[in-house]
Scaffold this motif. Structure first.
Motif, PDB file in Angstrom:
ATOM      1  N   ILE A  87      -4.490  -1.235 -17.268  1.00 46.53           N
ATOM      2  CA  ILE A  87      -4.085  -0.170 -16.346  1.00 46.53           C
ATOM      3  C   ILE A  87      -3.807  -0.809 -14.986  1.00 46.53           C
ATOM      4  CG2 ILE A  87      -4.700   2.053 -15.324  1.00 46.53           C
ATOM      5  CD1 ILE A  87      -6.405   2.620 -17.734  1.00 46.53           C
ATOM      6  N   GLY A  88      -2.653  -1.395 -14.905  1.00 44.02           N
ATOM      7  CA  GLY A  88      -2.217  -2.127 -13.731  1.00 44.02           C
ATOM      8  C   GLY A  88      -0.815  -2.643 -13.976  1.00 44.02           C
ATOM      9  N   PRO A  89      -0.288  -3.448 -13.074  1.00 39.27           N
ATOM     10  CA  PRO A  89       1.091  -3.931 -13.205  1.00 39.27           C
ATOM     11  C   PRO A  89       1.218  -5.037 -14.240  1.00 39.27           C
ATOM     12  CG  PRO A  89       0.064  -4.900 -11.290  1.00 39.27           C
ATOM     13  CD  PRO A  89      -0.926  -3.913 -11.831  1.00 39.27           C
ATOM     14  N   PRO A  90       2.442  -5.410 -14.582  1.00 36.25           N
ATOM     15  CA  PRO A  90       2.644  -6.543 -15.481  1.00 36.25           C
ATOM     16  C   PRO A  90       2.125  -7.833 -14.852  1.00 36.25           C
ATOM     17  CG  PRO A  90       4.686  -5.299 -15.148  1.00 36.25           C
ATOM     18  CD  PRO A  90       3.704  -4.794 -14.151  1.00 36.25           C
ATOM     19  N   SER A  91       1.742  -8.778 -15.695  1.00 40.72           N
ATOM     20  CA  SER A  91       1.222 -10.049 -15.182  1.00 40.72           C
ATOM     21  C   SER A  91       2.255 -10.768 -14.320  1.00 40.72           C
ATOM     22  CB  SER A  91       0.791 -10.948 -16.346  1.00 40.72           C
ATOM     23  OG  SER A  91       1.888 -11.217 -17.215  1.00 40.72           O
ATOM     24  N   THR A  92       3.545 -10.578 -14.626  1.00 44.05           N
ATOM     25  CA  THR A  92       4.583 -11.244 -13.830  1.00 44.05           C
ATOM     26  C   THR A  92       4.588 -10.741 -12.388  1.00 44.05           C
ATOM     27  OG1 THR A  92       6.162  -9.591 -14.650  1.00 44.05           O
ATOM     28  CG2 THR A  92       6.083 -11.727 -15.790  1.00 44.05           C
ATOM     29  N   ALA A  93       4.363  -9.440 -12.219  1.00 42.40           N
ATOM     30  CA  ALA A  93       4.314  -8.878 -10.863  1.00 42.40           C
ATOM     31  C   ALA A  93       3.079  -9.359 -10.118  1.00 42.40           C
ATOM     32  CB  ALA A  93       4.330  -7.352 -10.929  1.00 42.40           C
ATOM     33  N   VAL A  96       4.954  -1.900 -11.971  1.00 37.70           N
ATOM     34  CA  VAL A  96       4.541  -0.718 -12.720  1.00 37.70           C
ATOM     35  C   VAL A  96       3.116  -0.372 -12.303  1.00 37.70           C
ATOM     36  CG1 VAL A  96       4.021   0.243 -14.993  1.00 37.70           C
ATOM     37  CG2 VAL A  96       6.023  -1.242 -14.695  1.00 37.70           C
ATOM     38  N   GLY A  97       2.879   0.909 -12.017  1.00 37.06           N
ATOM     39  CA  GLY A  97       1.545   1.358 -11.651  1.00 37.06           C
ATOM     40  C   GLY A  97       1.387   1.501 -10.150  1.00 37.06           C
ATOM     41  N   ALA A  98       0.116   1.547  -9.714  1.00 41.31           N
ATOM     42  CA  ALA A  98      -0.203   1.733  -8.297  1.00 41.31           C
ATOM     43  C   ALA A  98      -0.236   0.392  -7.589  1.00 41.31           C
ATOM     44  CB  ALA A  98      -1.550   2.426  -8.152  1.00 41.31           C
ATOM     45  N   GLY A  99       0.405   0.334  -6.438  1.00 37.93           N
ATOM     46  CA  GLY A  99       0.394  -0.874  -5.626  1.00 37.93           C
ATOM     47  C   GLY A  99       0.452  -0.518  -4.158  1.00 37.93           C
ATOM     48  N   THR A 100       0.060  -1.453  -3.325  1.00 34.93           N
ATOM     49  CA  THR A 100       0.086  -1.233  -1.883  1.00 34.93           C
ATOM     50  C   THR A 100       0.821  -2.376  -1.213  1.00 34.93           C
ATOM     51  OG1 THR A 100      -2.023  -0.061  -1.947  1.00 34.93           O
ATOM     52  CG2 THR A 100      -1.303  -0.891   0.187  1.00 34.93           C
ATOM     53  N   VAL A 101       1.850  -2.037  -0.463  1.00 37.01           N
ATOM     54  CA  VAL A 101       2.609  -3.036   0.278  1.00 37.01           C
ATOM     55  C   VAL A 101       2.116  -3.001   1.720  1.00 37.01           C
ATOM     56  CG1 VAL A 101       4.894  -3.895   0.887  1.00 37.01           C
ATOM     57  CG2 VAL A 101       4.565  -2.624  -1.247  1.00 37.01           C
ATOM     58  N   MET A 112       3.475  -8.417   4.875  1.00 36.16           N
ATOM     59  CA  MET A 112       2.321  -9.309   4.919  1.00 36.16           C
ATOM     60  C   MET A 112       1.909  -9.724   3.509  1.00 36.16           C
ATOM     61  SD  MET A 112      -1.180  -8.773   7.088  1.00 36.16           S
ATOM     62  CE  MET A 112      -1.491  -7.148   6.411  1.00 36.16           C
ATOM     63  N   GLU A 113       1.675  -8.750   2.639  1.00 36.69           N
ATOM     64  CA  GLU A 113       1.325  -9.037   1.256  1.00 36.69           C
ATOM     65  C   GLU A 113       1.385  -7.750   0.454  1.00 36.69           C
ATOM     66  OE1 GLU A 113      -2.637 -10.523   1.112  1.00 36.69           O
ATOM     67  OE2 GLU A 113      -3.533  -8.743   2.006  1.00 36.69           O
ATOM     68  N   MET A 114       1.306  -7.898  -0.856  1.00 34.94           N
ATOM     69  CA  MET A 114       1.219  -6.724  -1.726  1.00 34.94           C
ATOM     70  C   MET A 114      -0.048  -6.825  -2.541  1.00 34.94           C
ATOM     71  SD  MET A 114       3.865  -5.138  -4.533  1.00 34.94           S
ATOM     72  CE  MET A 114       3.581  -3.500  -5.219  1.00 34.94           C
ATOM     73  N   ASN A 115      -0.834  -5.782  -2.495  1.00 37.83           N
ATOM     74  CA  ASN A 115      -2.025  -5.701  -3.331  1.00 37.83           C
ATOM     75  C   ASN A 115      -1.645  -5.002  -4.628  1.00 37.83           C
ATOM     76  OD1 ASN A 115      -4.284  -6.833  -1.714  1.00 37.83           O
ATOM     77  ND2 ASN A 115      -3.606  -5.275  -0.271  1.00 37.83           N
ATOM     78  N   THR A 116      -1.705  -5.767  -5.710  1.00 37.63           N
ATOM     79  CA  THR A 116      -1.218  -5.277  -7.001  1.00 37.63           C
ATOM     80  C   THR A 116      -2.333  -4.558  -7.766  1.00 37.63           C
ATOM     81  OG1 THR A 116      -1.643  -7.488  -7.889  1.00 37.63           O
ATOM     82  CG2 THR A 116       0.597  -6.999  -7.178  1.00 37.63           C
ATOM     83  N   ARG A 117      -2.862  -3.535  -7.121  1.00 40.86           N
ATOM     84  CA  ARG A 117      -3.994  -2.785  -7.687  1.00 40.86           C
ATOM     85  C   ARG A 117      -4.174  -1.512  -6.878  1.00 40.86           C
ATOM     86  NH1 ARG A 117      -7.449  -3.726  -3.520  1.00 40.86           N
ATOM     87  NH2 ARG A 117      -7.458  -5.792  -2.548  1.00 40.86           N
ATOM     88  N   LEU A 118      -5.147  -0.729  -7.260  1.00 44.42           N
ATOM     89  CA  LEU A 118      -5.566   0.415  -6.463  1.00 44.42           C
ATOM     90  C   LEU A 118      -6.348  -0.104  -5.264  1.00 44.42           C
ATOM     91  CD1 LEU A 118      -5.338   3.526  -6.900  1.00 44.42           C
ATOM     92  CD2 LEU A 118      -7.706   3.445  -7.710  1.00 44.42           C
TER      93      LEU A 118
END
Length: 705
Positions: free
Chosen positions: A133-139, A299-304, A317-323
């Motif tokens: 339940i998160g983005p693809p590993s590539t992201a 795919v899914g929830a992310g924070t830029v 600055m960065e993207m947090n690939t999670r909630l």
């Protein structure tokens, strides 16, 4: 009627620990019938709440230290995965996958922290046929390495900060690039996050030590010490955008959050939407965040995350690939449940809303309640929660937590106790609610940041929305005032002690054969005189000698500091809380009162105060024989590095020991110049707060005894 009021009926059916908001219900008909939460604490409880509301079974995992934790008792199933150290439990991918297979969980929710942004774990889930339940590993890979993500963002037309993201990681090259960029510079771990592996070098002379510290912390946290160098934008705002994507190519942003006010590069109070932003900037930053997500097929929830200058120019600055920890403020202002969305998207469904359907409604704040000491550089703490009484929750006030009274805040994990989230129609009224709820939050047993958060929320500049990342140091003197206990609070405390003693005597009397004996009513009795007693109380380092006279009409005369006060008082019970209601020289006051051991804690309109009965000196002497000037542990933790040995000569400020506590690195420095006589601990040892780490030779001619 607000959107939130209309949801009260459905929300009240959920357990009170977390109040979840959802614009529209849905029924899961897809493959996800059971979810394993590969995390602990409040985020594990948070995910369980939503899963339960959807009829989805849940599986918890736990370390030895967490066997009695709330997230364990809440789940349908729970499995032990090893010792307290995260490297032997919550970070063990094979153990977690074995539990998923054994329990029949179709999906794993990683929460935040631990394995949530781990490429290898996302790939393991894919290979094992378990839904991540998160983005693809590539992201995760593309956005997890800061140098790679910045190149991708630049190509996607997302503004980035100038810096060095090259492969040459030699000290000399990094220092050369820092000089070319111009000080001050930010040194960041390319796989970093949450302020870990990040240091600021203000000058050339600081660069080497800050680089070494950042690398060491990054290696400990992420297993990687590759660094990037960026221009440090002074006094910026930290504005981040919540984005969501699905497997069908749909993307939306759920507006922005302001997380500018931080300590140790970590957030402590967040709000949505960001104050003072123009609608043009709000749209531009949201669209830039969507471009960032599209660039990596997210795919899914992310924070830029962006930094923003005074002109509202923003830079990736960065993207947090999670909630994110602060996701509840977005839920509050958009009427959504983002964990609900995560589960839908992971099951292959489309996003439940289109961009034009997502509307901002009102304003929300989140205050993170931590076990830490703001007056000691926010040093984290650990220990039992002897008393825990949060504010009442309703449709506008939500508390996300993973602990209960009696639980322990462990040295092995993040010291966050809870998140207090409030919503109202506008920023001013939301901030008032936030202040009131903070003042009503009671935690005893260890230091917390509640009073600091209250002071912060009351600060005029914060109230005006003039926030930036240097807010705390800029307003240091106002946010850390010298506090004195009011005479009213002292009167309340001494009357409360007298009333509690009388109540205790009545309870004892009720257990005897003669409960009406005058023996139980003769405290401080003097023939033909009003009962008088002397009570000593410690107010910090100050000892108060207080005389209290019980008058014939039941009132009291309290005398201390050469002043006399006329007081009436009574104890009142309000559920689990006890209040002392007093009238002092005609002015009525009320405070919640809790007695723990020798200490009486008052929760008043002016904040929390502790007054205690004096403890004999022999009970407060040093337990480990340390002397004044030795280096002591400022918090519980684990020894990461020892830089000295017996015979080493050091100057004041030289590094002696590096400790890891609550996933952060702390350097213990020499409190004075001298020669090391003894080093009491070695790398890997666990130490308690206050123990002597390094003992110095006594100076010649020292007259101390």
């Amino acid at each position: 009627m607000s959107l939130y009021s209309s949801l009260v009926g459905s929300l009240n059916r959920l357990p009170s620990t977390v109040c979840l908001l959802s614009r529209r219900p849905f029924t899961t008909n897809g493959p996800i019938q059971k979810i394993l939460i590969a995390n602990r604490g409040e985020i594990a409880c948070r995910v369980i709440k939503t899963a339960r509301s959807l009829g989805i079974k849940t599986v918890s995992v736990y370390s030895d230290a967490d066997k009695d934790s709330l997230h364990v008792s809440m789940a349908d199933e729970a499995y032990n995965i090893g010792p307290a150290a995260p490297s032997q439990s919550y970070l063990c991918q094979d153990k977690i996958m074995n539990v998923a297979k054994h329990s029949g969980a179709q999906a794993i929710h990683p929460g935040y922290g631990f394995l949530s942004e781990n490429v290898e774990f996302a790939e393991l889930c894919s290979n094992e046929g378990v839904i991540f339940i998160g983005p693809p590993s590539t992201a995760i890979r593309d956005m997890g390495i800061k140098s790679t993500s910045k190149a991708i963002m630049s190509a996607a037309g997302v503004p980035v900060v100038h810096g060095y993201h090259g492969d040459d990681q030699s000290d000399s090259r990094l220092k050369q690039e820092a000089a070319a960029i111009g000080y001050p510079v930010m040194i960041k771990a390319v796989r970093g996050g949450g302020g870990k592996g990040m240091r600021i070098a203000m000058t050339d002379s600081e660069f080497d030590s800050q680089l070494e510290s950042a690398r060491r912390e990054a290696m400990k946290s992420f297993g990687d010490q590759v660094m990037l160098i960026e221009k440090f934008v002074e006094m910026p705002r930290h504005v981040e955008v919540q984005v969501f994507g699905d497997h069908h190519g749909n993307y939306v942003y759920l507006f922005e959050r302001d997380c500018s006010v931080q300590r140790r590069h970590q957030k402590i109070i967040e709000e949505a939407p960001a104050p003072g932003l123009s609608e043009e900037t709000r749209r531009a930053i949201g669209e830039a965040a969507v471009r960032a997500a599209q660039a990596v097929n997210y795919v899914g929830a992310g924070t830029v995350e962006f930094i923003m200058d005074r002109n509202e120019d923003f830079f990736f600055m960065e993207m947090n690939t999670r909630l994110q920890v602060e996701h509840p403020v977005t839920e509050m202002v958009t009427g959504t449940d983002l964990v609900h969305w995560q589960i839908k998207v992971a099951a292959g469904e489309k996003l439940p809303m289109r961009q034009e359907e997502i509307k901002l409604h009102g304003h929300a704040f989140e205050a993170r309640i931590y076990a830490e000491d703001p007056n000691n550089s926010f040093m984290p703490g650990a220990g039992p929660l002897l008393h825990l009484s949060p504010p009442t929750t309703d449709e506008n006030t939500r508390i996300d937590t993973g602990v209960r009274q009696g639980d322990e805040v462990s040295v092995h994990y993040d010291p966050m106790i809870a998140k207090l989230i409030v919503w109202s129609e506008d920023r001013d009224s939301a901030l008032r609610r936030c202040r009131a709820a903070l003042m009503d939050y009671q935690v005893l047993g260890l230091n917390t940041n509640i009073q600091f958060l209250t002071d912060l929320a009351q600060h005029r500049e914060f109230a005006a929305g003039k926030v930036h990342t240097d807010f705390i140091p800029q307003h240091q003197s106002e946010l850390f005032p010298q506090r004195t206990t009011s005479h009213a609070a002292i009167c309340q405390a001494v009357v409360a002690l007298v009333l509690q003693q009388a109540e205790h005597s009545q309870q004892l009397a009720a257990k005897t054969l003669d409960p009406h004996s005058p023996v139980w009513m003769c405290h401080a009795l003097r023939i033909n005189q009003n009962p008088t007693r002397w009570i000593s109380l410690m107010d910090g380092d100050r000892e108060l000698k207080i005389q209290i006279v019980t008058n014939r009409d039941g009132s009291y005369t309290v005398m201390f500091d050469d002043k006399s006060y006329s007081v009436t008082g009574q104890l009142e019970k309000h559920g689990e809380r006890t209040s002392i209601v007093t009238t002092i020289d005609g002015v009525k006051t009320q405070a919640s009162v809790v007695q723990l051991g020798n200490s009486l804690h008052l929760f008043t309109a002016d904040g929390q105060r502790e007054l205690s009965l004096p403890v004999p000196k022999f009970m407060t002497s040093s337990a480990d024989g340390g002397s004044l000037g030795d280096a002591v542990a400022p918090m519980p933790g684990v020894i990461e590095k020892v830089s000295v040995e017996p015979g080493t000569a050091v100057e004041k400020g030289d590094p002696l020991v590096v400790m890891i506590a609550m996933k952060m690195e702390y350097v213990i420095r020499a409190p004075k110049a001298g020669v090391v006589e003894s080093v009491y601990y070695k790398t890997g040892d666990t130490v308690q707060k206050g123990v002597t780490l390094v003992h110095f030779q006594e100076e010649s001619g020292d007259s101390s005894s």
